[in-house]
Design a protein around this motif. Structure first.
Motif, PDB file in Angstrom:
ATOM      1  N   MET A   1       7.727  -6.141   3.097  1.00 35.92           N
ATOM      2  CA  MET A   1       7.923  -5.008   3.963  1.00 35.92           C
ATOM      3  C   MET A   1       7.081  -5.152   5.223  1.00 35.92           C
ATOM      4  SD  MET A   1       8.137  -1.847   1.307  1.00 35.92           S
ATOM      5  CE  MET A   1       9.568  -0.970   1.877  1.00 35.92           C
ATOM      6  N   GLU A   2       6.837  -6.389   5.652  1.00 39.70           N
ATOM      7  CA  GLU A   2       6.034  -6.614   6.851  1.00 39.70           C
ATOM      8  C   GLU A   2       6.819  -6.373   8.126  1.00 39.70           C
ATOM      9  OE1 GLU A   2       4.418 -10.495   6.929  1.00 39.70           O
ATOM     10  OE2 GLU A   2       3.374 -10.252   5.034  1.00 39.70           O
ATOM     11  N   TYR A   3       7.990  -6.953   8.180  1.00 40.32           N
ATOM     12  CA  TYR A   3       8.760  -6.946   9.418  1.00 40.32           C
ATOM     13  C   TYR A   3       9.888  -5.930   9.323  1.00 40.32           C
ATOM     14  CZ  TYR A   3       6.242 -11.319   9.601  1.00 40.32           C
ATOM     15  OH  TYR A   3       5.254 -12.262   9.574  1.00 40.32           O
ATOM     16  N   LEU A   4       9.553  -4.693   9.572  1.00 39.62           N
ATOM     17  CA  LEU A   4      10.535  -3.618   9.538  1.00 39.62           C
ATOM     18  C   LEU A   4      10.754  -3.095  10.947  1.00 39.62           C
ATOM     19  CD1 LEU A   4       9.251  -1.539   6.493  1.00 39.62           C
ATOM     20  CD2 LEU A   4      11.080  -3.201   6.495  1.00 39.62           C
ATOM     21  N   ASN A   5      12.032  -2.831  11.258  1.00 44.57           N
ATOM     22  CA  ASN A   5      12.276  -2.188  12.541  1.00 44.57           C
ATOM     23  C   ASN A   5      12.043  -0.685  12.400  1.00 44.57           C
ATOM     24  OD1 ASN A   5      14.593  -1.144  11.342  1.00 44.57           O
ATOM     25  ND2 ASN A   5      15.924  -2.710  12.199  1.00 44.57           N
ATOM     26  N   LYS A   6      12.182   0.022  13.481  1.00 45.15           N
ATOM     27  CA  LYS A   6      11.870   1.456  13.506  1.00 45.15           C
ATOM     28  C   LYS A   6      12.763   2.245  12.551  1.00 45.15           C
ATOM     29  CE  LYS A   6       9.418   4.698  15.374  1.00 45.15           C
ATOM     30  NZ  LYS A   6       8.029   4.857  15.006  1.00 45.15           N
TER      31      LYS A   6
ATOM     32  N   GLN B   1      14.186   1.182   9.746  1.00 45.06           N
ATOM     33  CA  GLN B   1      13.775   0.922   8.370  1.00 45.06           C
ATOM     34  C   GLN B   1      12.457   1.622   8.037  1.00 45.06           C
ATOM     35  OE1 GLN B   1      13.791  -3.326   8.664  1.00 45.06           O
ATOM     36  NE2 GLN B   1      15.842  -3.512   7.762  1.00 45.06           N
ATOM     37  N   GLU B   2      11.538   1.688   8.988  1.00 45.52           N
ATOM     38  CA  GLU B   2      10.291   2.410   8.769  1.00 45.52           C
ATOM     39  C   GLU B   2      10.553   3.895   8.558  1.00 45.52           C
ATOM     40  OE1 GLU B   2       7.558   1.732  11.932  1.00 45.52           O
ATOM     41  OE2 GLU B   2       7.229  -0.366  11.387  1.00 45.52           O
ATOM     42  N   ASN B   3      11.439   4.464   9.364  1.00 44.68           N
ATOM     43  CA  ASN B   3      11.784   5.880   9.203  1.00 44.68           C
ATOM     44  C   ASN B   3      12.460   6.136   7.857  1.00 44.68           C
ATOM     45  OD1 ASN B   3      10.725   6.646  11.665  1.00 44.68           O
ATOM     46  ND2 ASN B   3      12.674   6.390  12.743  1.00 44.68           N
ATOM     47  N   PHE B   4      13.307   5.189   7.423  1.00 42.05           N
ATOM     48  CA  PHE B   4      13.959   5.329   6.126  1.00 42.05           C
ATOM     49  C   PHE B   4      12.933   5.361   5.005  1.00 42.05           C
ATOM     50  CE2 PHE B   4      15.540   3.243   2.275  1.00 42.05           C
ATOM     51  CZ  PHE B   4      16.518   4.147   1.913  1.00 42.05           C
ATOM     52  N   CYS B   5      11.966   4.446   5.054  1.00 48.69           N
ATOM     53  CA  CYS B   5      10.926   4.398   4.011  1.00 48.69           C
ATOM     54  C   CYS B   5      10.102   5.683   4.000  1.00 48.69           C
ATOM     55  CB  CYS B   5      10.016   3.190   4.223  1.00 48.69           C
ATOM     56  SG  CYS B   5      10.784   1.618   3.837  1.00 48.69           S
ATOM     57  N   GLU B   6       9.736   6.171   5.166  1.00 52.22           N
ATOM     58  CA  GLU B   6       8.943   7.391   5.231  1.00 52.22           C
ATOM     59  C   GLU B   6       9.719   8.598   4.721  1.00 52.22           C
ATOM     60  OE1 GLU B   6       7.761   7.575   9.291  1.00 52.22           O
ATOM     61  OE2 GLU B   6       6.313   5.940   9.075  1.00 52.22           O
ATOM     62  N   ASN B   7      10.966   8.741   5.152  1.00 52.37           N
ATOM     63  CA  ASN B   7      11.770   9.890   4.726  1.00 52.37           C
ATOM     64  C   ASN B   7      12.129   9.815   3.245  1.00 52.37           C
ATOM     65  OD1 ASN B   7      11.696  10.956   7.307  1.00 52.37           O
ATOM     66  ND2 ASN B   7      13.611   9.974   7.916  1.00 52.37           N
TER      67      ASN B   7
ATOM     68  N   LEU C   1       3.382   5.280  -2.035  1.00 54.01           N
ATOM     69  CA  LEU C   1       3.255   3.886  -1.595  1.00 54.01           C
ATOM     70  C   LEU C   1       4.470   3.446  -0.780  1.00 54.01           C
ATOM     71  CD1 LEU C   1       1.657   2.181  -4.719  1.00 54.01           C
ATOM     72  CD2 LEU C   1       0.575   2.760  -2.546  1.00 54.01           C
ATOM     73  N   LEU C   2       5.652   3.992  -1.085  1.00 52.75           N
ATOM     74  CA  LEU C   2       6.833   3.703  -0.267  1.00 52.75           C
ATOM     75  C   LEU C   2       6.665   4.301   1.128  1.00 52.75           C
ATOM     76  CD1 LEU C   2       9.725   2.606   0.023  1.00 52.75           C
ATOM     77  CD2 LEU C   2      10.534   4.804  -0.835  1.00 52.75           C
ATOM     78  N   MET C   3       6.094   5.498   1.206  1.00 51.56           N
ATOM     79  CA  MET C   3       5.855   6.113   2.515  1.00 51.56           C
ATOM     80  C   MET C   3       4.877   5.270   3.333  1.00 51.56           C
ATOM     81  SD  MET C   3       5.725  10.201   1.651  1.00 51.56           S
ATOM     82  CE  MET C   3       4.410  10.432   2.769  1.00 51.56           C
ATOM     83  N   LYS C   4       3.920   4.650   2.671  1.00 48.42           N
ATOM     84  CA  LYS C   4       2.940   3.819   3.364  1.00 48.42           C
ATOM     85  C   LYS C   4       3.431   2.388   3.569  1.00 48.42           C
ATOM     86  CE  LYS C   4      -1.078   6.383   1.973  1.00 48.42           C
ATOM     87  NZ  LYS C   4      -2.059   6.430   3.029  1.00 48.42           N
ATOM     88  N   LYS C   5       4.653   2.099   3.097  1.00 46.34           N
ATOM     89  CA  LYS C   5       5.316   0.805   3.260  1.00 46.34           C
ATOM     90  C   LYS C   5       4.520  -0.346   2.633  1.00 46.34           C
ATOM     91  CE  LYS C   5       5.887   2.155   7.677  1.00 46.34           C
ATOM     92  NZ  LYS C   5       5.471   3.477   7.435  1.00 46.34           N
TER      93      LYS C   5
ATOM     94  N   ILE D   1      17.159   5.707  -8.610  1.00 45.51           N
ATOM     95  CA  ILE D   1      18.074   4.556  -8.728  1.00 45.51           C
ATOM     96  C   ILE D   1      18.687   4.220  -7.376  1.00 45.51           C
ATOM     97  CG2 ILE D   1      20.262   3.802  -9.735  1.00 45.51           C
ATOM     98  CD1 ILE D   1      19.441   5.303 -12.284  1.00 45.51           C
ATOM     99  N   VAL D   2      19.131   5.225  -6.630  1.00 50.28           N
ATOM    100  CA  VAL D   2      19.757   4.967  -5.329  1.00 50.28           C
ATOM    101  C   VAL D   2      18.754   4.356  -4.346  1.00 50.28           C
ATOM    102  CG1 VAL D   2      20.749   6.121  -3.300  1.00 50.28           C
ATOM    103  CG2 VAL D   2      21.593   6.678  -5.578  1.00 50.28           C
ATOM    104  N   ILE D   3      17.544   4.888  -4.284  1.00 52.27           N
ATOM    105  CA  ILE D   3      16.543   4.363  -3.369  1.00 52.27           C
ATOM    106  C   ILE D   3      16.152   2.937  -3.762  1.00 52.27           C
ATOM    107  CG2 ILE D   3      14.160   4.651  -2.558  1.00 52.27           C
ATOM    108  CD1 ILE D   3      16.219   6.516  -1.261  1.00 52.27           C
ATOM    109  N   THR D   4      16.040   2.679  -5.045  1.00 58.30           N
ATOM    110  CA  THR D   4      15.714   1.325  -5.505  1.00 58.30           C
ATOM    111  C   THR D   4      16.807   0.343  -5.101  1.00 58.30           C
ATOM    112  OG1 THR D   4      14.507   2.270  -7.371  1.00 58.30           O
ATOM    113  CG2 THR D   4      15.064  -0.057  -7.499  1.00 58.30           C
ATOM    114  N   VAL D   5      18.053   0.729  -5.291  1.00 58.07           N
ATOM    115  CA  VAL D   5      19.167  -0.146  -4.898  1.00 58.07           C
ATOM    116  C   VAL D   5      19.182  -0.367  -3.398  1.00 58.07           C
ATOM    117  CG1 VAL D   5      21.683  -0.266  -4.769  1.00 58.07           C
ATOM    118  CG2 VAL D   5      20.583   0.373  -6.909  1.00 58.07           C
ATOM    119  N   LEU D   6      18.932   0.692  -2.626  1.00 53.55           N
ATOM    120  CA  LEU D   6      18.931   0.544  -1.170  1.00 53.55           C
ATOM    121  C   LEU D   6      17.776  -0.327  -0.685  1.00 53.55           C
ATOM    122  CD1 LEU D   6      19.935   4.120   0.020  1.00 53.55           C
ATOM    123  CD2 LEU D   6      21.307   2.048   0.071  1.00 53.55           C
ATOM    124  N   LEU D   7      16.651  -0.291  -1.377  1.00 53.63           N
ATOM    125  CA  LEU D   7      15.523  -1.146  -0.969  1.00 53.63           C
ATOM    126  C   LEU D   7      15.780  -2.609  -1.275  1.00 53.63           C
ATOM    127  CD1 LEU D   7      12.375   0.939  -1.919  1.00 53.63           C
ATOM    128  CD2 LEU D   7      13.194   0.356   0.349  1.00 53.63           C
ATOM    129  N   TYR D   8      16.472  -2.883  -2.382  1.00 47.92           N
ATOM    130  CA  TYR D   8      16.754  -4.264  -2.691  1.00 47.92           C
ATOM    131  C   TYR D   8      18.006  -4.721  -1.980  1.00 47.92           C
ATOM    132  CZ  TYR D   8      13.088  -4.703  -6.164  1.00 47.92           C
ATOM    133  OH  TYR D   8      11.878  -4.767  -6.773  1.00 47.92           O
TER     134      TYR D   8
END
Length: 107
Positions: free
Chosen positions: A1-6, A8-14, A56-60, A100-107
């Motif tokens: 999760m190092e190279y995230l665009n804006k 993707q960062e907003n998605f992780c935070e929300n 931890l997902l919010m903190k990426k 489950i949905v968030i896990t699938v979307l992250l992978y």
């Protein structure tokens, strides 16, 4: 999760924020209606673990996808326990689907 665009960062935070809110709702519901038993206290720790994973997902953090995968299995076990005990909670079903949905979307 190092190279995230804006985006993707907003998605992780929300996604993390909504996950924390749903997990906190499940935790509060469980604390209000629980009976003093060792299984109940185990379920409390699962909800706290779920909250930590979403924070931890919010903190990426790099470990958050793995923790969310573990959370999916744990929340599924919680749901099976609730079905066996003939207890129905729509909030736990919403949490299971959301994890489950968030896990699938992250992978």
């Amino acid at each position: 999760m190092e190279y995230l665009n804006k985006q993707q960062e907003n998605f992780c935070e929300n996604a993390g924020l909504v996950g924390v809110l749903i997990s906190t709702t499940c935790l509060i519901q469980h604390l209000v209606f629980m009976l003093p038993h060792w299984i109940s206290f185990t379920l409390v720790t699962i909800y706290i673990f779920c909250i930590i994973s979403f924070v931890l997902l919010m903190k990426k953090q790099h470990t958050s996808p793995l923790l969310l995968l573990i959370n999916s299995a744990l929340i599924f076990i919680v749901e099976v326990l609730m079905i066996i005990e003939l207890a129905f909670s729509p909030v736990i079903i919403i949490l299971l689907i959301y994890v489950i949905v968030i896990t699938v979307l992250l992978y």
